[in-house]
Design an enzyme around this catalytic site. Structure first.
Site, mmCIF file in Angstrom:
data_model
loop_
_atom_site.group_PDB
_atom_site.id
_atom_site.type_symbol
_atom_site.label_atom_id
_atom_site.label_comp_id
_atom_site.label_asym_id
_atom_site.label_seq_id
_atom_site.Cartn_x
_atom_site.Cartn_y
_atom_site.Cartn_z
ATOM 1 N NE ARG A 36 -1.811 13.040 84.549
ATOM 2 C CZ ARG A 36 -3.109 12.875 84.344
ATOM 3 N NH1 ARG A 36 -3.983 13.468 85.120
ATOM 4 N NH2 ARG A 36 -3.527 12.129 83.349
ATOM 5 N N GLY A 355 -3.764 6.236 80.353
ATOM 6 C CA GLY A 355 -5.023 5.835 80.959
ATOM 7 C C GLY A 355 -4.932 4.570 81.797
ATOM 8 N N GLY A 378 -6.071 10.323 76.535
ATOM 9 C CA GLY A 378 -6.729 10.809 75.322
ATOM 10 C C GLY A 378 -5.737 11.295 74.288
#
Ligand code: AMP
Length: 398
Positions: A36, A355, A378
């Site tokens: 990330r 995910g 999500g």
């Protein structure tokens, strides 16, 4: 994309408040996976190259609205320093004197990371005053945190009311453009592959994709509820009893577009925490033994899915085909990853929606062989449901 992009925004010598998604896994006080952080680098570098001052804000974990040393963003500092090749300042709080003093000390081309936003309950409450205090730190707002764009929090939505322009960073723009292409202009044949534990979390995705796709291939735990709705015995496999009617109704509405596995890997003992299986067999779906649990799709299912993917021009995949955390139940998931990589090589547009499926293609070493791997689990799901993400909607129009 109808929203203002970073590349169309003048950040030269400006204080840029940059919302990133540094919600990284920590182990023994260090960053265990820097994916990330790396994903935000193009945006950070662009701001620095223009002589802007980058003020980074993020959440990490769920600290319940109070400081929690185990969820500090400080461990990201050495990682970011190493990746950028320059010093990164850190402030002990994202608002108040620690933040304002650190911002005042920041030089053009400098980087500052502020402490975890969620140490304040006002962040998730989207408190107006808190959003205004964040906004006062910058002259421009840039959001590159696609993973939290489905939440209307102070740092994703509230802040945009007090700080304009608000632009999408490079990662945010790439996510929106790739996911939007799936919904707005997919080249046919368009095949969706859905898996994961439950139907309940993916009903709206199925409903939104059904009219757009040629097929929906279903694996993972959710397949057994569909199989049971069709009258198969599923042994001790995962089932959502309260979704059986819905599963039957979706199958009817799909008119053959929904394709279920032909066979399944079953075990007489599934121990997820210990990551072990008991005895393992592959059986046709009509012959699942009583008391046994389906943990993966079998090779006949992989072949069925491969046949239906042949010639596909657009593919979206969300959710593993089995309990892929256990090696003996991961074959189906990795087989799908390889199929998608082959399709990409043939010119298909392939998107892996966040995910667990993103984790699977990454651990298979195939992430860079997909057209796009979403960083938001999500958020990607809500996008595919056709929902407007509040963090995106709040950005300035182009
Ligand atoms: P989701 O978050 O809904 O995408 O679900 C991902 C989880 O589904 C993973 O942790 C998998 O282990 C789990 N899963 C996939 N297949 C099965 C299955 N057959 N039985 C139980 N859990 C499964």
């Amino acid at each position: 994309m109808s929203k203002l992009r970073l590349e169309d925004t003048d950040v030269a010598h400006k204080r840029v408040l940059l919302r990133v998604d540094f919600n990284v896994p920590l182990a023994s006080g260090a960053v265990a996976d820097d994916t990330r952080i790396r994903a935000a680098l193009p945006t950070i570098r662009h701001i620095l190259a223009a002589g802007g001052r980058a003020i980074l804000i993020s959440h990490l974990g769920r600290p319940k609205g109070r400081p929690d040393p185990g969820m500090s963003l400080r461990p990201c500092v050495p990682v970011l320093q190493e990746l950028l090749g320059q010093a990164v300042a850190f402030a002990e709080d994202c608002v108040g004197p620690p933040a304002t003093e650190a911002v005042a000390a920041l030089k053009p081309g400098g980087v500052l990371l502020l402490e975890n936003l969620r140490f304040h309950p006002e962040e998730t409450a989207n408190d107006t005053d808190f959003a205004r205090r964040l906004a006062e730190l910058g002259e421009i707002f840039v959001n590159d945190a696609f993973g939290t764009a489905h939440r209307a929090h102070a740092s994703t939505e509230g802040v945009t009311h007090h700080l304009k322009p608000s632009a999408a960073g490079f990662l945010m723009t790439a996510e929106i453009e790739h996911l939007d292409r799936l919904l707005q202009s997919p080249e046919a044949p368009f095949v969706a592959i859905l898996g994961g534990a439950k139907i309940s979390g993916k009903i709206d995705v199925i409903a939104n994709l059904l009219p757009r796709v040629d097929r929906i291939l279903i694996g993972g735990g959710m397949a057994y509820t569909f199989l049971k709705a069709q009258g198969y015995g599923i042994g001790a496999s995962l089932v959502e009893a309260d979704r059986l009617d819905l599963a039957g109704e979706l199958l009817k509405r799909a008119g053959g577009k929904i394709v279920l596995p032909a066979d399944t890997v079953v075990t007489d003992r599934l121990d997820v925490p210990a990551r072990t299986l008991g005895a393992v067999r592959t059986v046709p779906v009509e012959a699942i033994p009583g008391g046994w649990t389906g943990v993966d799709i079998g090779s006949a299912s992989v072949q069925r899915f491969a046949d239906l993917l042949e010639g596909a021009r657009t593919v979206v995949w969300n959710g593993p085909m089995g309990v892929f955390e256990i090696a003996a139940a991961a074959d189906g998931t990795f087989a799908m990853a390889r199929l998608l990589a082959q399709l990409t090589a043939k010119g298909a547009f392939t998107v892996v929606g966040g995910g667990d499926s993103a984790a699977a293609v990454t651990s298979a070493g195939l992430a860079d062989r997909m057209s796009h791997v979403s960083t938001g689990g999500g958020a990607a799901l809500e996008f595919l449901e056709g929902k407007v993400l509040p963090g995106v909607a709040a950005l300035s129009d182009a």
